[in-house]
Scaffold this active site. Structure first.
Site, short mmCIF file in Angstrom:
data_model
loop_
_atom_site.label_atom_id
_atom_site.label_comp_id
_atom_site.label_asym_id
_atom_site.label_seq_id
_atom_site.Cartn_x
_atom_site.Cartn_y
_atom_site.Cartn_z
N ASP A 55 0.83 -1.21 0.00
CA ASP A 55 0.00 0.00 0.00
C ASP A 55 0.87 1.26 0.00
O ASP A 55 2.04 1.22 0.37
CB ASP A 55 -0.91 0.02 1.24
CG ASP A 55 -1.93 -1.11 1.19
OD1 ASP A 55 -2.19 -1.64 0.09
OD2 ASP A 55 -2.47 -1.46 2.27
N1 URA Z 1 -1.45 -5.89 3.80
C1 URA Z 1 -1.91 -4.62 3.84
O1 URA Z 1 -2.95 -4.35 4.41
N2 URA Z 1 -1.18 -3.68 3.20
C2 URA Z 1 -0.01 -3.91 2.59
O2 URA Z 1 0.62 -3.00 2.07
C3 URA Z 1 0.46 -5.25 2.57
C4 URA Z 1 -0.29 -6.22 3.18
#
Ligand code: URA
Length: 248
Positions: free
Chosen positions: A106
């Site tokens: 993310d």
């Molecule tokens: N899970 C999440 O919620 N975000 C990420 O960036 C990776 C795994």
């Protein structure tokens, strides 16, 4: 970029004026090598990265790149984005136009990301049967309890996808921090798993994928390279040896 695998006889006939049906004879005469080893069958599969030598002449091949990036906050895990900087915008790799992403993080998640031009490798990294663990350090707004550990092992229903998450191992470090090991990568998976307990993830950092740990000396925004041998050793099931990439 499409990087497909080809049969040896087709590959040789595409790149030389040798007819496909003459390849078996050349193999029997030990006149074809693949990456320095004698070819053994006209059916052998060739990747665009394999070094095929026919009667002393090297056929065209690409160089595979395996990039280990320390993704900083505020960067999009995409090759293009109209609004924000992408992971490719922040690196100076000479072949970055060929690279694609193996497993997204993310916008505000930091840590280990892999990029490569070897599509076979990136596809295999996410094969469920290889069960390659992704390790996260999670910081939360509210306290983490033992109940999380049991629930994450049992799995959590993700109604949108109609699935139950695979067993995930939670190691509690302190009241607001834990390590979580997952073998799958669903959309916002870690945040949604903690969301089951109405607990907000305030910081998320991926520190390892299988045996590969983010090198301690790799600053956010910097990258290192794996050799092809190191990259492919990640695909061995239950590989417990730690891999150390060489810095750029
Ligand atoms: N899970 C999440 O919620 N975000 C990420 O960036 C990776 C795994």
């Amino acid at each position: 970029m499409k990087l497909s695998r080809t049969r040896l006889d087709r590959f040789v006939s595409l790149h030389t004026d040798i007819a496909k049906n003459s390849i078996r004879l050349l193999i029997a005469q030990k006149k074809i090598t693949i990456n320095g080893l004698l070819a053994h069958s006209a059916n052998q599969t060739i990747t665009p990265f394999d070094q095929v030598n026919v009667t002393g002449k090297m056929l065209p091949h690409k160089t595979a790149h395996y990039v280990v990036l320390h993704k900083p906050k505020g960067v999009v895990s995409a090759t293009r984005d109209d609004k924000n900087q992408t992971v490719l915008d922040i690196i100076q790799h000479p072949h970055k136009d060929e690279l694609h992403i193996a497993g997204r993080l993310d916008f505000n998640t930091t840590g280990l990301m892999l990029l490569s031009n070897d599509g076979f490798w990136t596809r295999h990294l996410s094969l469920p049967e290889l069960c390659i663990q992704k390790h996260y350090l999670v910081t939360t707004a509210d306290p983490i309890t033992e109940q999380y550990r049991t629930q994450f092992l049992a799995g959590i229903d993700f109604n949108f996808e109609g699935i139950t998450t695979k067993p995930a191992v939670l190691t509690i470090i302190n009241s607001h921090q834990a390590e979580l090991a997952l073998t799958e990568g669903r959309y916002h998976q870690v945040k949604r798993m903690f969301g089951f307990f109405n607990n907000t993830v305030t910081q998320l950092h991926r520190f390892a994928i299988g045996p590969l740990h983010l090198p301690a000396n790799l600053a956010p925004g910097n990258y290192a390279e794996l050799t092809q041998q190191q990259a492919y050793s990640m695909l061995k099931p239950n590989n417990s040896n730690q891999i150390t990439p060489k810095p750029d």
